[in-house]
Design a protein around this motif. Structure first.
Motif, PDB file in Angstrom:
ATOM      1  N   GLY A 122      -2.975  56.268  33.379  1.00 31.59           N
ATOM      2  CA  GLY A 122      -4.044  55.638  34.140  1.00 31.59           C
ATOM      3  C   GLY A 122      -5.248  55.342  33.261  1.00 31.59           C
ATOM      4  N   PHE A 123      -6.143  54.494  33.757  1.00 31.06           N
ATOM      5  CA  PHE A 123      -7.261  54.012  32.942  1.00 31.06           C
ATOM      6  C   PHE A 123      -8.257  55.118  32.624  1.00 31.06           C
ATOM      7  N   GLU A 124      -8.775  55.801  33.642  1.00 26.34           N
ATOM      8  CA  GLU A 124      -9.829  56.791  33.428  1.00 26.34           C
ATOM      9  C   GLU A 124      -9.353  57.933  32.532  1.00 26.34           C
ATOM     10  N   HIS A 125      -8.126  58.423  32.784  1.00 23.25           N
ATOM     11  CA  HIS A 125      -7.627  59.544  31.985  1.00 23.25           C
ATOM     12  C   HIS A 125      -7.424  59.121  30.535  1.00 23.25           C
ATOM     13  N   THR A 126      -6.957  57.894  30.335  1.00 21.48           N
ATOM     14  CA  THR A 126      -6.781  57.396  28.969  1.00 21.48           C
ATOM     15  C   THR A 126      -8.116  57.301  28.242  1.00 21.48           C
ATOM     16  N   ILE A 127      -9.118  56.755  28.916  1.00 20.74           N
ATOM     17  CA  ILE A 127     -10.436  56.612  28.288  1.00 20.74           C
ATOM     18  C   ILE A 127     -10.958  57.973  27.825  1.00 20.74           C
ATOM     19  N   SER A 128     -10.736  59.003  28.617  1.00 19.10           N
ATOM     20  CA  SER A 128     -11.225  60.343  28.262  1.00 19.10           C
ATOM     21  C   SER A 128     -10.521  60.906  27.040  1.00 19.10           C
ATOM     22  N   LYS A 129      -9.350  60.375  26.704  1.00 17.87           N
ATOM     23  CA  LYS A 129      -8.592  60.856  25.558  1.00 17.87           C
ATOM     24  C   LYS A 129      -8.986  60.174  24.241  1.00 17.87           C
ATOM     25  N   LEU A 130      -9.682  59.049  24.342  1.00 12.11           N
ATOM     26  CA  LEU A 130      -9.907  58.212  23.170  1.00 12.11           C
ATOM     27  C   LEU A 130     -10.938  58.805  22.217  1.00 12.11           C
ATOM     28  N   VAL A 131     -10.634  58.711  20.934  1.00 11.94           N
ATOM     29  CA  VAL A 131     -11.596  58.965  19.866  1.00 11.94           C
ATOM     30  C   VAL A 131     -11.803  57.622  19.185  1.00 11.94           C
ATOM     31  N   GLY A 132     -12.968  57.051  19.343  1.00 17.24           N
ATOM     32  CA  GLY A 132     -13.163  55.748  18.737  1.00 17.24           C
ATOM     33  C   GLY A 132     -14.407  55.050  19.223  1.00 17.24           C
ATOM     34  N   MET A 133     -14.499  53.785  18.864  1.00 13.76           N
ATOM     35  CA  MET A 133     -15.574  52.905  19.318  1.00 13.76           C
ATOM     36  C   MET A 133     -14.900  51.756  20.053  1.00 13.76           C
ATOM     37  N   PHE A 134     -15.427  51.384  21.206  1.00 11.88           N
ATOM     38  CA  PHE A 134     -14.702  50.381  21.958  1.00 11.88           C
ATOM     39  C   PHE A 134     -15.529  49.787  23.097  1.00 11.88           C
ATOM     40  N   SER A 135     -15.209  48.552  23.424  1.00 10.88           N
ATOM     41  CA  SER A 135     -15.524  47.961  24.722  1.00 10.88           C
ATOM     42  C   SER A 135     -14.215  47.346  25.205  1.00 10.88           C
ATOM     43  N   ILE A 136     -13.881  47.625  26.451  1.00  4.25           N
ATOM     44  CA  ILE A 136     -12.555  47.307  26.979  1.00  4.25           C
ATOM     45  C   ILE A 136     -12.698  46.605  28.319  1.00  4.25           C
ATOM     46  N   CYS A 137     -11.882  45.580  28.525  1.00  2.00           N
ATOM     47  CA  CYS A 137     -11.712  45.001  29.855  1.00  2.00           C
ATOM     48  C   CYS A 137     -10.233  45.063  30.205  1.00  2.00           C
ATOM     49  N   PHE A 138      -9.942  45.637  31.361  1.00  2.00           N
ATOM     50  CA  PHE A 138      -8.566  45.872  31.811  1.00  2.00           C
ATOM     51  C   PHE A 138      -8.412  45.299  33.213  1.00  2.00           C
ATOM     52  N   PHE A 139      -7.275  44.644  33.465  1.00  2.00           N
ATOM     53  CA  PHE A 139      -7.033  44.069  34.802  1.00  2.00           C
ATOM     54  C   PHE A 139      -5.683  44.521  35.330  1.00  2.00           C
ATOM     55  N   ASP A 140      -5.696  45.017  36.563  1.00  2.00           N
ATOM     56  CA  ASP A 140      -4.488  45.425  37.279  1.00  2.00           C
ATOM     57  C   ASP A 140      -4.163  44.324  38.287  1.00  2.00           C
ATOM     58  N   LYS A 141      -3.086  43.578  38.039  1.00  2.00           N
ATOM     59  CA  LYS A 141      -2.758  42.434  38.881  1.00  2.00           C
ATOM     60  C   LYS A 141      -2.408  42.850  40.304  1.00  2.00           C
ATOM     61  N   ASP A 142      -1.691  43.956  40.438  1.00  2.00           N
ATOM     62  CA  ASP A 142      -1.285  44.393  41.770  1.00  2.00           C
ATOM     63  C   ASP A 142      -2.481  44.847  42.598  1.00  2.00           C
ATOM     64  N   GLN A 143      -3.362  45.610  41.982  1.00  2.00           N
ATOM     65  CA  GLN A 143      -4.538  46.113  42.691  1.00  2.00           C
ATOM     66  C   GLN A 143      -5.675  45.099  42.732  1.00  2.00           C
ATOM     67  N   ARG A 144      -5.518  44.008  41.960  1.00  2.00           N
ATOM     68  CA  ARG A 144      -6.575  42.986  41.863  1.00  2.00           C
ATOM     69  C   ARG A 144      -7.916  43.640  41.485  1.00  2.00           C
ATOM     70  N   MET A 145      -7.818  44.534  40.510  1.00  4.71           N
ATOM     71  CA  MET A 145      -8.960  45.355  40.101  1.00  4.71           C
ATOM     72  C   MET A 145      -9.232  45.186  38.608  1.00  4.71           C
ATOM     73  N   MET A 146     -10.501  44.943  38.267  1.00  3.87           N
ATOM     74  CA  MET A 146     -10.930  44.881  36.867  1.00  3.87           C
ATOM     75  C   MET A 146     -11.740  46.119  36.542  1.00  3.87           C
ATOM     76  N   LYS A 147     -11.525  46.636  35.321  1.00  5.01           N
ATOM     77  CA  LYS A 147     -12.294  47.775  34.844  1.00  5.01           C
ATOM     78  C   LYS A 147     -12.864  47.455  33.469  1.00  5.01           C
ATOM     79  N   LEU A 148     -14.157  47.716  33.303  1.00  7.05           N
ATOM     80  CA  LEU A 148     -14.829  47.596  32.014  1.00  7.05           C
ATOM     81  C   LEU A 148     -15.240  48.987  31.555  1.00  7.05           C
TER      82      LEU A 148
END
Length: 665
Positions: A122-148
């Protein structure tokens, strides 16, 4: 490192229109990623993504973006680097084996690792695992949901908001401005903050209804939300908080002695340097000869079989040149060192580029030498490690130890007496202070020279005149205009801005120790919105990726677990860093007064830049534009060019706004 952009439209666009719009938006970010251009769009959802790639890991087409997941439900565009992506791949492999899943990788990019992680955890759990620098845009077609999402400290930029009735996002404002019928007006509240701090703090941008995503936050928004133009702030949540991290970890290692703290700090720094030194392209480091860049370079060289490529910039005509210090450190560490010497006229030639590079008003004049050292490095490497953030984490700025000492000496005085002393200091002509500084320095070796005396006296006088408490003194030190109504004109009517509410951390005290409180506030404001913005734009305009080992969040968290005495001791900052660095570089090559990345802007404004400045602040022009108080502008300008005062910073803030305004009119 890359550039990302996209939109969700409410305008019922056809295929050709969507394609044309996203191509135009993406083209503005070519400097951020000249190696590949990619697009993805969905007519039914009225959503489009654009990506410009600077290939660093997995140079093949398998790392291109936008990237679609194997389930074809998830799409991602991503700017930055995930330093622990190989560890995540191992974790994914173990998970797949435990579930008897067949896992096929298309390549070795961190983008694919990121997308596969989201599929599994999942998105939130993955983000918590990351070591890095980033800006991310993710889209779930089924949920019609965008996450930045944006990294914990704010190394990578991410703008978002409404243009008309459509939602837009991008790494830089110039891409958002290419969305059709962009007419978002200047946000005067943000403009006031700009003149106060010399940068526009999160979450504001210079435009109404366009914002910066705050570091350590996720914005989740559905297509239905956007169709209804819902307020965005209710959909923004933190996934990491510096203050929570400090509270959760402040008891750890409480029994350590100095040696144990130093050993563990070096372990964390070395680990951060090592993991950030992984690249499939040439890599180097910025080296100024100061503590922060020297320790990063030393730790890079320690584990490198080849001389590390290091870069510095010097000024052939300026007393501000400090390239000799970097040369001495480079010689001692045996790096492959490059020096770029530029004339003052070459440095001034950068000034017309600044409004385009920074997209919104930005008035840290060290943006000029930062751009130049990035340009020099980009001719030989594609990635450069930087020593930024050492000051905020380890007490490097003079205000952290100077302000408490000063307040202890003057707090007993009635405010009227302090104010009188401040006005007395203000009356000393800047030209006289400059002459005194020059004569004084002639008696001392170069490493003990005083720097920017007139500017320091101006800050001291301002602090004494306006401070009822040490908190007032701190605000005086980090602010240029105490009362921004002196410079920014108000609008009469309702401005129609849908404001994003946020906590003003300057109104609170987080620590009993005033130095720590200043460091904490700087880490949440000045660091991401000034320092990291400056470095990102300067580097990306030269298609160069910068990495900052001090901002590995594990280093940040450990630094805040260390006691105050490990940072400031005997009225000197960065005590712990100094002790580690002395293992690799003799102290006499390092110990000298802090001067910063300065250039003689004040002198140029009285000389070769005078005509340029006069044109930008011409009275009728300012009156017609309707943003600034022309009388205030004229008053400080005349005082500065006469030599009676040093108003370099104030004037530079005015000129950078005026230059930006002309560029964007």
């Amino acid at each position: 490192m890359c550039g990302i952009t996209g939109f969700i439209s409410n305008n019922h666009l056809n295929k050709n229109s969507m394609q044309s719009i996203i191509e135009n938006m993406t083209a503005t970010l070519n400097h951020r990623g000249p190696d590949h251009t990619g697009f993805w769009y969905d007519i039914e959802s009225q959503i489009a993504f654009g990506h410009k790639r600077l290939s660093i890991l997995d140079l093949s087409s398998a790392g291109n973006q936008p990237m679609v997941a194997s389930n074809e439900k998830f799409i991602i565009v991503f700017n930055g680097e995930i330093y622990n992506h190989l560890d995540l791949r191992k974790e994914i492999k173990d998970y797949a084996n435990s579930k008897n899943l067949k896992l096929l990788w298309n390549g070795s990019s961190d983008t694919e690792t990121l997308l596969t992680s989201i599929e599994i955890w999942g998105f939130e759990h993955t983000i918590s695992k990351l070591v890095g620098m980033f800006s991310i845009c993710f889209f779930d077609k089924d949920q019609r949901m965008m996450k930045l999402a944006r990294d914990r400290i704010g190394e990578k930029p991410l703008y978002y908001g409404y243009v008309g009735n459509s939602f837009v996002f991008a790494s830089e404002l110039k891409a958002i401005k290419k969305f059709p019928n962009f007419d978002n007006q200047v946000n005067r509240d943000a403009l006031k903050k700009y003149f106060k701090y010399m940068y526009i703090p999160c979450p504001d941008s210079i435009y109404k209804n366009i914002y910066k995503l705050e570091p350590g936050h996720i914005l989740s928004i559905s297509i239905e939300d956007i169709n209804q133009l819902v307020p965005l702030q209710d959909n923004i949540k933190p996934y990491w908080s510096l203050i929570d991290s400090i509270k959760n970890n402040n008891e750890k290692n409480s029994t350590f002695d100095d040696k144990e703290y130093l050993n563990e700090l070096e372990f964390h720094l070395q680990k951060a340097v090592d993991i950030q030194s992984i690249a499939d392209v040439p890599l180097g480091a910025f080296l100024s000869g100061g503590i922060d860049s020297s320790i990063i370079t030393a730790l890079m060289q320690k584990n490198s079989s080849m001389p590390v490529k290091t870069f510095t910039v010097g000024f052939s005509e300026s007393s501000f040149d400090e390239s000799s210090y970097a040369r001495e450190v480079a010689t001692h560490l045996r790096t492959d060192h490059s020096e770029l010497f530029v004339s003052n006229s070459e440095a001034r030639d950068i000034i017309p580029l600044l409004p385009h590079i920074y997209d919104e008003p930005f008035a840290d004049s060290s943006q000029i030498p930062t751009y130049m050292v990035c340009k020099a490095a980009s001719t030989k490497v594609k990635v450069a490690l930087s020593g930024d953030a050492g000051d905020e984490l380890f007490g490097g700025y003079n205000r952290y130890f100077w302000a408490p000492r000063l307040w202890n000496k003057v707090s007993w005085m009635p405010f009227k007496i302090r104010s009188f002393l401040g006005r007395a200091l203000e009356s000393i002509p800047a030209s006289g202070l400059s002459m005194f500084e020059s004569n004084f320095n002639n008696l001392l070796p170069a490493k003990k020279h005083a720097k920017n005396l007139s500017n320091k006296v101006e800050k001291l006088s301002k602090g004494l005149k306006n401070s009822y408490s040490i908190d007032d003194l701190y605000m005086s030190l980090i602010s240029e205009w105490n009362d921004t109504s002196e410079i920014v004109l108000d609008e009469d009517e309702n401005d129609g801005n849908i404001a994003i509410k946020h906590i003003d951390i300057f109104q609170d005290n987080f620590f009993n120790n005033k130095s720590l409180d200043m460091m904490f506030k700087d880490s949440l404001t000045y660091l991401p919105d000034d320092i990291l913005c400056k470095v990102d734009r300067a580097a990306m305009s030269n298609s160069l990726e910068t990495r900052i080992p001090f901002l590995d969040h594990r280093v940040v968290e450990y630094a805040w677990r260390m006691p105050f005495k490990m940072k400031i001791r005997n009225n000197k900052g960065k005590w712990a860093l100094r002790q580690i660095l002395y293992k690799y570089v003799p102290s006499d090559l390092i110990d000298r007064p802090k001067s910063g990345f300065a250039i003689p802007i004040g002198e140029w404004l009285r000389g070769p830049l005078k005509e340029w400045a006069e044109d930008l602040i011409e009275e009728n022009k300012i009156i017609n534009q309707g943003f600034l108080n022309h009388k205030s502008v004229r008053k400080i300008w005349e005082s500065h060019i006469s030599g009676n005062a040093d108003y370099t910073a104030k004037i530079w803030s005015i000129l950078m706004f005026q230059s930006w305004l002309e560029h964007n009119s």
